[in-house]
Design a protein around this motif. Structure first.
Motif: not given
Length: 162
Positions: A136-152
């Motif tokens: 899974l990829n996430f367009d975030i810089d901080n792990w605490q902002d973990f949210k919806q991403g994309t399944t690669e």
């Protein structure tokens, strides 16, 4: 950009009278883990940090991947919070990762991993089977902002045996 690779432990054996945490892998679990590890290695994308549940079946699966990747025994970290079946412990673990790390591989358990893949990825997975892998990829810089991403990527052992 942050990346998580979730690997469900290999098929475990129920023939021994041991606690859940001590259940070993079956030979099929060993073979499937090797198949998936070799398939993933083809992507030339070994994550920066690798973590595993302390359960024997997850730890053994992790060690198989380390062997295939050519990494040493001290290349991974055991974390008791990953011995989690609901997903809450794993999600809390992810949110506390240091932001200096951009990619992680986590070895653990179901129902947690199927749930996390479906909640945070964009591709529905009915059930992540034993030795199954989801990236899974996430367009975030901080792990605490973990949210919806994309399944690669999704690797299912059964699909490698065709």
């Amino acid at each position: 950009m942050k990346t998580i690779v979730l690997v469900r432990h290999g098929k475990s054996s129920w023939k021994y009278d041991v606690s859940d945490a001590e259940r070993p892998l079956k030979s099929r679990g060993v073979n499937d883990a090797k198949l998936v590890a070799n398939q993933y290695l083809g992507s030339n994308d070994v994550p920066e940090k690798i973590f595993t549940s302390p359960a024997n079946r997850a730890l053994s699966t992790c060690r198989i991947f380390m062997d295939v990747f050519g990494l040493s025994e001290n290349s991974f970290t055991i974390n008791k919070d990953l011995y989690d079946f609901s997903g809450e412990g794993v999600i809390n673990f992810i949110k506390k990762l240091p932001n200096t790390i951009d990619s992680v591989m986590i070895f653990g358990h179901n129902h947690a991993f199927t749930s996390i893949a479906n909640i945070f990825g964009d591709r529905f997975i009915d059930n992540l089977p034993t030795s199954g892998l989801v990236k899974l990829n996430f367009d975030i810089d901080n792990w605490q902002d973990f949210k919806q991403g994309t399944t690669e990527l999704v690797i299912i052992p059964k699909e490698l045996k065709k």
